[in-house]
Design a protein around this motif. Structure first.
Motif, PDB file in Angstrom:
ATOM      1  N   UNK A 164     -45.505  11.566  78.792  1.00 32.18           N
ATOM      2  CA  UNK A 164     -44.659  11.214  77.655  1.00 32.18           C
ATOM      3  C   UNK A 164     -43.498  10.336  78.137  1.00 32.18           C
ATOM      4  N   UNK A 165     -43.227   9.285  77.378  1.00 35.00           N
ATOM      5  CA  UNK A 165     -42.132   8.394  77.733  1.00 35.00           C
ATOM      6  C   UNK A 165     -40.804   9.094  77.434  1.00 35.00           C
ATOM      7  N   UNK A 166     -40.020   9.305  78.476  1.00 36.57           N
ATOM      8  CA  UNK A 166     -38.763  10.047  78.338  1.00 36.57           C
ATOM      9  C   UNK A 166     -37.593   9.109  78.055  1.00 36.57           C
ATOM     10  N   UNK A 167     -37.531   8.022  78.809  1.00 37.22           N
ATOM     11  CA  UNK A 167     -36.356   7.137  78.662  1.00 37.22           C
ATOM     12  C   UNK A 167     -36.791   5.700  78.946  1.00 37.22           C
ATOM     13  N   UNK A 168     -36.266   4.782  78.160  1.00 38.36           N
ATOM     14  CA  UNK A 168     -36.616   3.370  78.290  1.00 38.36           C
ATOM     15  C   UNK A 168     -35.341   2.545  78.379  1.00 38.36           C
ATOM     16  N   UNK A 169     -35.384   1.580  79.270  1.00 37.41           N
ATOM     17  CA  UNK A 169     -34.211   0.722  79.466  1.00 37.41           C
ATOM     18  C   UNK A 169     -34.678  -0.725  79.495  1.00 37.41           C
ATOM     19  N   UNK A 170     -34.122  -1.570  78.607  1.00 40.67           N
ATOM     20  CA  UNK A 170     -34.480  -2.978  78.520  1.00 40.67           C
ATOM     21  C   UNK A 170     -33.259  -3.810  78.898  1.00 40.67           C
ATOM     22  N   UNK A 171     -33.464  -4.750  79.798  1.00 41.04           N
ATOM     23  CA  UNK A 171     -32.343  -5.574  80.274  1.00 41.04           C
ATOM     24  C   UNK A 171     -32.899  -6.871  80.851  1.00 41.04           C
ATOM     25  N   UNK A 172     -32.227  -7.977  80.529  1.00 42.71           N
ATOM     26  CA  UNK A 172     -32.616  -9.268  81.084  1.00 42.71           C
ATOM     27  C   UNK A 172     -31.843  -9.534  82.373  1.00 42.71           C
ATOM     28  N   UNK A 173     -32.234 -10.622  83.062  1.00 42.49           N
ATOM     29  CA  UNK A 173     -31.528 -10.977  84.280  1.00 42.49           C
ATOM     30  C   UNK A 173     -30.075 -11.356  83.986  1.00 42.49           C
TER      31      UNK A 173
ATOM     32  N   UNK B 284     -36.409 -10.391  78.821  1.00 40.49           N
ATOM     33  CA  UNK B 284     -36.068  -8.991  79.027  1.00 40.49           C
ATOM     34  C   UNK B 284     -37.184  -8.271  79.774  1.00 40.49           C
ATOM     35  N   UNK B 285     -36.747  -7.284  80.569  1.00 40.04           N
ATOM     36  CA  UNK B 285     -37.667  -6.447  81.336  1.00 40.04           C
ATOM     37  C   UNK B 285     -37.473  -5.006  80.902  1.00 40.04           C
ATOM     38  N   UNK B 286     -38.574  -4.281  80.928  1.00 40.65           N
ATOM     39  CA  UNK B 286     -38.557  -2.914  80.435  1.00 40.65           C
ATOM     40  C   UNK B 286     -38.761  -1.948  81.596  1.00 40.65           C
ATOM     41  N   UNK B 287     -37.851  -0.986  81.658  1.00 36.72           N
ATOM     42  CA  UNK B 287     -37.940   0.056  82.670  1.00 36.72           C
ATOM     43  C   UNK B 287     -38.113   1.382  81.945  1.00 36.72           C
TER      44      UNK B 287
END
Length: 308
Positions: free
Chosen positions: A50-59, A38-41
């Motif tokens: 401040x971290x507003x939004x995080x998106x985790x998704x693999x290939x 998984x990769x974190x955006x």
């Protein structure tokens, strides 16, 4: 000694195969692990960090997400085309009944337009009469000219008139339709049997009673009007030929077909497919269809009734 050498070579080959298999398996595991990693955006506020939004998704997840998105878009487009009236705007999808309704509505609109013009002219003339814009002197002059017209001229015939009447009676006495020379086409919607380039036009002086239309092979040939098939078969000179009897004594003939889709006695509608084009004979000319239109034994020029 030979047995030991062969055993050593066999053991070496087995080891190589096992090593190759393990290398492939390790590559597959590494690839699968990479696909599932998984990769974190993350999105940060520039001022406060401040971290507003995080998106985790693999290939693998990204591939599945975009595949599902493509399937959803394709399904939605197919639903809009098949399940809604938008399909009528696609070329070649318009049904025969819809084409007939469109043509009928166009004719009705033209008739209503002519009726409105006649009513406008009538109201304008009536308004001029009521407001006094029509001069009374002009009406009196017309009346006086009618009353003063020499009535003897109606009783006497000139020599030219007499000779013309004799010549006309001599030429027309063997014709059966002298009193009705007009062809009844009111309310008829003639469909083009095929779209293509006209190779040879209507020329009855050279015994060519139709028009030759060039078209590619295996293209649909449509009936020009509603009717009943009265002849369908193969001839040596014209290939597959089909004839249709229509109302008001119209007959249409379609020659040089490669295949017939209707048989004798079948009811067809205007625009319905009745045959397929192709080299109907053994001649080497390009595929064409000869279309003929007849009315009470008289050959008609199809271009006078159909826009090719």
């Amino acid at each position: 000694m030979r047995f030991r050498i062969s055993y050593y070579l066999l053991n070496l080959q087995v080891r190589e195969r096992i090593h190759s298999y393990m290398a492939k398996r390790n590559k597959f595991k590494a690839f699968w692990k990479k696909m599932r990693s998984k990769y974190k955006l993350s999105f940060f506020n520039e001022n406060t960090l401040e971290e507003v939004w995080t998106f985790r998704l693999s290939r693998l997840g990204a591939f599945l997400f975009f595949s599902a998105l493509v399937i959803i878009i394709f399904s939605g487009a197919m639903y809009l085309i098949v399940g809604t009236p938008l399909k009528n705007y696609l070329p070649g999808y318009l049904k025969t009944e819809t084409r007939v309704k469109i043509m009928d509505n166009a004719l009705r609109i033209d008739s209503l337009n002519q009726a409105m013009q006649l009513n406008d002219a009538y109201l304008k003339n009536l308004t001029n009469i009521l407001t006094g814009n029509v001069k009374i002197d002009s009406i009196r002059n017309i009346k006086d000219s009618l009353l003063s017209f020499p009535t003897d001229s109606f009783l006497t015939q000139s020599q030219a008139t007499t000779s013309f009447m004799q010549r006309y009676e001599e030429e027309e006495k063997y014709k059966l339709n002298v009193l009705n020379q007009t062809i009844p086409t009111d309310g008829f919607i003639f469909f083009a049997p095929i779209k293509g380039v006209i190779k040879q036009k209507f020329n009855p002086e050279n015994n060519h009673f139709g028009i030759d239309i060039l078209a590619p092979k295996r293209v649909s040939v449509a009936a020009t009007l509603d009717g009943t098939v009265i002849s369908a078969g193969y001839t040596v000179d014209y290939g597959y030929v089909i004839e249709i009897q229509h109302s008001n004594n119209f007959i249409s003939i379609y020659k040089y077909n490669a295949e017939l889709l209707k048989s004798i006695g079948d009811k067809v509608s205007g625009g319905e497919v009745i045959a397929l084009t192709g080299n109907g004979t053994k001649d080497s000319f390009p595929p064409l269809v000869e279309f003929q239109l007849w009315h009470m034994g008289q050959a008609l020029n199809p271009e006078d009734y159909i826009a090719f």
